[in-house]
Structure formats: C-alpha cells, structure tokens
Design an enzyme around this catalytic site. Structure first.
Site, PDB file in Angstrom:
ATOM      1  N   ALA A  10       0.836  -1.203   0.000  1.00 16.10           N
ATOM      2  CA  ALA A  10       0.000   0.000   0.000  1.00 16.10           C
ATOM      3  C   ALA A  10       0.867   1.248   0.000  1.00 16.10           C
ATOM      4  O   ALA A  10       1.925   1.273   0.616  1.00 16.10           O
ATOM      5  CB  ALA A  10      -0.896   0.000   1.236  1.00 16.10           C
ATOM      6  N   GLU A  43      -2.571 -12.237  -3.463  1.00 15.98           N
ATOM      7  CA  GLU A  43      -3.958 -12.204  -3.903  1.00 15.98           C
ATOM      8  C   GLU A  43      -4.386 -10.754  -4.059  1.00 15.98           C
ATOM      9  O   GLU A  43      -3.923  -9.872  -3.339  1.00 15.98           O
ATOM     10  CB  GLU A  43      -4.904 -12.948  -2.962  1.00 15.98           C
ATOM     11  CG  GLU A  43      -4.895 -12.520  -1.536  1.00 15.98           C
ATOM     12  CD  GLU A  43      -3.848 -13.250  -0.705  1.00 15.98           C
ATOM     13  OE1 GLU A  43      -3.366 -12.609   0.247  1.00 15.98           O
ATOM     14  OE2 GLU A  43      -3.489 -14.399  -0.981  1.00 15.98           O
ATOM     15  N   ASN A  48      -9.968  -5.015  -8.630  1.00 19.46           N
ATOM     16  CA  ASN A  48      -8.848  -4.077  -8.566  1.00 19.46           C
ATOM     17  C   ASN A  48      -7.950  -4.231  -9.802  1.00 19.46           C
ATOM     18  O   ASN A  48      -6.849  -4.779  -9.749  1.00 19.46           O
ATOM     19  CB  ASN A  48      -8.046  -4.292  -7.280  1.00 19.46           C
ATOM     20  CG  ASN A  48      -7.083  -3.162  -7.018  1.00 19.46           C
ATOM     21  OD1 ASN A  48      -6.767  -2.374  -7.907  1.00 19.46           O
ATOM     22  ND2 ASN A  48      -6.579  -3.095  -5.797  1.00 19.46           N
ATOM     23  N   TYR A  55       0.943  -5.581 -11.129  1.00 20.18           N
ATOM     24  CA  TYR A  55       1.667  -6.833 -10.908  1.00 20.18           C
ATOM     25  C   TYR A  55       2.019  -7.525 -12.225  1.00 20.18           C
ATOM     26  O   TYR A  55       3.102  -8.089 -12.370  1.00 20.18           O
ATOM     27  CB  TYR A  55       0.865  -7.760  -9.996  1.00 20.18           C
ATOM     28  CG  TYR A  55       0.753  -7.237  -8.586  1.00 20.18           C
ATOM     29  CD1 TYR A  55       1.884  -6.979  -7.819  1.00 20.18           C
ATOM     30  CD2 TYR A  55      -0.482  -6.975  -8.014  1.00 20.18           C
ATOM     31  CE1 TYR A  55       1.795  -6.483  -6.537  1.00 20.18           C
ATOM     32  CE2 TYR A  55      -0.587  -6.479  -6.721  1.00 20.18           C
ATOM     33  CZ  TYR A  55       0.556  -6.238  -5.987  1.00 20.18           C
ATOM     34  OH  TYR A  55       0.461  -5.745  -4.715  1.00 20.18           O
TER      35      TYR A  55
END
Length: 87
Positions: A10, A43, A48, A55
């Site tokens: 984050a 995960e 999202n 990723y």
C-alpha cells in the site's frame, strides 16, 4: 524458504504515481533473489484492475480464483485472483 507471499502493498494517496510501489517491489525482488526464493504469490481483488495491471507489469500471472475471499464492509463478498511470479 523457497516462497514469498505478499500480504499487503500500500502507498499513501499523497505518494501515489511517484513510483513508490515500484521501488518497494524491486526491493522485495532483491531480497527474494538473495534468499533464493523460487516464487512469489499474492492475492488481489477481482475488481482491482489497477493492482492487477501493476503486478502483470512485473511478470505476475493469474494462477486461479479464490471465490468469496474478501468480505466487504457491506457484508458482500468478493473473489480474489491469486497471482504468481516464478523468480
């Protein structure tokens, strides 16, 4: 250990789009290489798309879906996409 699991990546909203997440993931890659990690798993919420694309940019691919993995504040459930990168 031969595996790494990302539980949370984050960045505070004030620092987004400044390559902070990229720096964090690159540092993690260096640590994984040092410790001879074979694969990295994480995960991400199915909705999202921004995180999924982030990723994928680093080579992660979708492995499978874990249904109803996340519980939302309104008590609805959301699937998780399990993504993997072989180091």
């Amino acid at each position: 250990m031969d595996e790494c699991h990302i539980t949370n990546l984050a960045v505070h909203p004030d620092y987004r789009r400044q390559k902070v997440a990229t720096a964090l993931i690159k540092k993690m890659f260096k640590l994984c290489k040092k410790h001879q990690t074979e694969y990295i798993e994480l995960e991400v919420r199915k909705t999202n798309i921004i995180a999924q694309n982030f990723y994928k940019k680093f080579g992660f691919h979708e492995e499978f879906i874990r249904t109803n993995y996340y519980k939302n504040p309104d008590n609805t459930r959301e699937d998780a996409i399990i993504m993997v990168l072989e180091v």
